[in-house]
Design an enzyme around this catalytic site. Structure first.
Site, PDB file in Angstrom:
ATOM      1  N   LYS A  39       0.838  -1.204   0.000  1.00 29.55           N
ATOM      2  CA  LYS A  39       0.000   0.000   0.000  1.00 29.55           C
ATOM      3  C   LYS A  39       0.872   1.253   0.000  1.00 29.55           C
ATOM      4  CE  LYS A  39      -0.111  -0.452   5.020  1.00 29.55           C
ATOM      5  NZ  LYS A  39      -0.843  -1.034   6.137  1.00 29.55           N
ATOM      6  N   ARG A  68     -10.859   0.434  14.494  1.00 27.51           N
ATOM      7  CA  ARG A  68     -10.571   1.116  13.229  1.00 27.51           C
ATOM      8  C   ARG A  68     -11.392   0.526  12.103  1.00 27.51           C
ATOM      9  NH1 ARG A  68      -4.641   1.193  10.250  1.00 27.51           N
ATOM     10  NH2 ARG A  68      -5.093  -1.037  10.115  1.00 27.51           N
ATOM     11  N   TYR A 107      18.500  29.753   7.001  1.00 27.79           N
ATOM     12  CA  TYR A 107      17.465  30.607   7.600  1.00 27.79           C
ATOM     13  C   TYR A 107      17.600  30.615   9.115  1.00 27.79           C
ATOM     14  CZ  TYR A 107      15.025  30.412   3.077  1.00 27.79           C
ATOM     15  OH  TYR A 107      14.688  30.510   1.759  1.00 27.79           O
ATOM     16  N   MET A 149      13.800  24.341   1.613  1.00 30.43           N
ATOM     17  CA  MET A 149      12.892  23.586   0.743  1.00 30.43           C
ATOM     18  C   MET A 149      13.640  22.698  -0.250  1.00 30.43           C
ATOM     19  SD  MET A 149       9.781  24.904  -1.726  1.00 30.43           S
ATOM     20  CE  MET A 149       8.944  25.831  -0.469  1.00 30.43           C
TER      21      MET A 149
HETATM   22  C1  LIG Z   1      -0.199  -1.862   6.902  1.00 32.62           C
HETATM   23  C2  LIG Z   1      -0.779  -3.132   7.402  1.00 32.62           C
HETATM   24  C3  LIG Z   1       0.049  -4.233   7.717  1.00 32.62           C
HETATM   25  C4  LIG Z   1       1.559  -4.163   7.668  1.00 32.62           C
HETATM   26  O1  LIG Z   1       2.044  -3.530   8.822  1.00 32.62           O
HETATM   27  P1  LIG Z   1       3.616  -3.341   9.062  1.00 32.62           P
HETATM   28  O2  LIG Z   1       3.682  -2.827  10.448  1.00 32.62           O
HETATM   29  O3  LIG Z   1       4.095  -2.358   8.064  1.00 32.62           O
HETATM   30  O4  LIG Z   1       4.232  -4.683   8.896  1.00 32.62           O
HETATM   31  C5  LIG Z   1      -0.565  -5.434   8.052  1.00 32.62           C
HETATM   32  N1  LIG Z   1      -1.921  -5.536   8.127  1.00 32.62           N
HETATM   33  C6  LIG Z   1      -2.731  -4.498   7.864  1.00 32.62           C
HETATM   34  C7  LIG Z   1      -4.207  -4.685   7.961  1.00 32.62           C
HETATM   35  C8  LIG Z   1      -2.198  -3.266   7.508  1.00 32.62           C
HETATM   36  O5  LIG Z   1      -3.005  -2.236   7.251  1.00 32.62           O
END
Ligand SMILES: *Cc1c(COP(=O)(O)O)cnc(C)c1O
Length: 369
Positions: free
Chosen positions: A45, A138, A258, A306
């Site tokens: 992701k 969640r 800066y 920047m």
């Molecule tokens: C992002 C995610 C993971 C992976 O988590 P890490 O801590 O990056 O290994 C596993 N399960 C779900 C549902 C996630 O959203």
């Protein structure tokens, strides 16, 4: 040694870029599989945490993963366009308005809301996984409210069921509590789904063999470890580079950047690096960030701007065009993502990685040593 393959594409590497070690991504995944004794669903992701979803997923194909995990339908479409034909799970709840695109892309939704499950199975169906909330509040059906989905699950059995741990990197008893809630929820289902999964990276490296069907590692694949108590360390994957654009010889009392927060004591030499906070190199690293140049360690001087960041190179022979490393390896020296996160006022290493901006071209290698 900093890999030299970029010399052929000087345009990409005139000022700053990220060297990505795809071999290390695969070896990190392999190490997790060996340790836990189960296959994985690599989480790719958010463009594989900023590392690059398509190249990472293609490389991880070598591990014959059960599938890949993402957060959005668009991310599924991008992986399909990159030639990935395995299962792709979407680990954020989808709304019914996303279902047509999800189905067209061959996504597997992870659902817990009874109305959303009903909408999925009644609008054409297809494989889905039941999300069970065991304490994170969640996503997913509460572990003690499985009765609300029992009829749907009986009529349209999900391919899998899973939960997610909120503190896998801690020993605070919450893991055991969530695990027993997950078991309680599974026992309340009309039938046991074929695939059960729960562990993220921290949950894998802090435990031995996995009792589940597969694991869902993310950050470990991309070179970030889980701190004290981890039985496994990842190889570094991300190497952030910037070239020295200019050198400035300072007199006693001269200030840098800066707000003039850095002041030379005696004669100093400062290098201007071609990267700044608009590249994702955080402003909070001003006067603190570690820098490697020609295999030697120095430090950011003054606040990060920047597009440019200065470093005190008084003790390091170097010239314009030389390559500085802000994260990763240079010779025998290594700056980890975790170290940078800690120096940046205790940021999350996840944020450091996902914060690297697209202005930094990613350069993919089989090995960065
Ligand atoms: C992002 C995610 C993971 C992976 O988590 P890490 O801590 O990056 O290994 C596993 N399960 C779900 C549902 C996630 O959203």
């Amino acid at each position: 040694m900093i890999p030299m393959t970029y010399e052929s594409t000087a345009m990409d590497t005139g000022r700053a870029w990220v060297d990505v070690d795809l071999g290390a991504v695969v070896r990190n995944g392999e190490a997790l599989m060996r340790h836990a004794g189960v296959p994985i669903v690599p989480m790719v992701k958010a463009d594989a945490y900023g590392v690059g979803a398509a190249p990472c997923a293609r490389a991880l194909e070598r591990l014959d993963p059960v599938g890949f995990g993402v957060a959005t339908v668009r991310e599924v479409e991008e992986l399909r366009a990159a030639g990935i034909s395995r299962r792709i799970f979407v680990f954020s709840p989808l709304l019914p308005l996303d279902f047509p695109a999800a189905r067209a892309a061959g996504a597997i939704p992870t659902l817990g809301d009874p109305a959303a499950i009903a909408a999925w199975v009644n609008s054409g169906g297809g494989a889905w996984h039941l999300a069970i909330d065991s304490g994170m509040q969640r996503a997913g059906i509460r572990w003690d409210q499985i009765g609300l989905v029992a009829d749907l699950v009986r009529a349209h059995p999900p391919e899998g069921a899973f939960t997610h741990f909120h503190s896998a990197e801690r020993n605070d008893g919450s893991w055991e509590q969530q695990e027993s809630r997950f078991h309680e929820a599974l026992a309340a289902l009309p039938a046991m789904p074929a695939m059960l999964h729960a562990q993220n990276s921290a949950g894998l490296v802090r435990r031995g063999r996995s009792p589940w069907s597969f694991a869902r590692p993310g950050v470990f694949l991309y070179g970030v470890g889980s701190g004290d108590g981890a039985q496994l360390l990842p190889e570094p994957v991300v190497h952030v580079r910037a070239r020295i654009l200019e050198l400035h010889d300072l007199q006693d009392g001269d200030t840098v950047s800066y707000t003039a927060s850095w002041r030379a004591v005696g004669r100093r030499r400062v290098a201007t690096l071609g990267l700044g906070y608009a590249d994702g190199y955080r402003r909070s690293l001003g006067n603190k960030g570690p820098v490697l140049i020609n295999g030697r360690r120095c430090c950011v001087a003054g606040v990060v701007t920047m597009d440019m960041t200065m470093a005190d190179v008084t003790d390091i022979p170097c010239g314009p065009g030389d390559v500085a490393t802000l994260i990763g390896r240079d010779g025998g020296e290594l700056i980890t993502v975790e170290q940078v996160a800690e120096v940046a006022d205790f940021m999350s290493p996840y944020e450091v990685l996902t914060g690297l901006r697209q202005r930094l071209p990613r350069r993919y290698h089989e090995r960065v040593s």
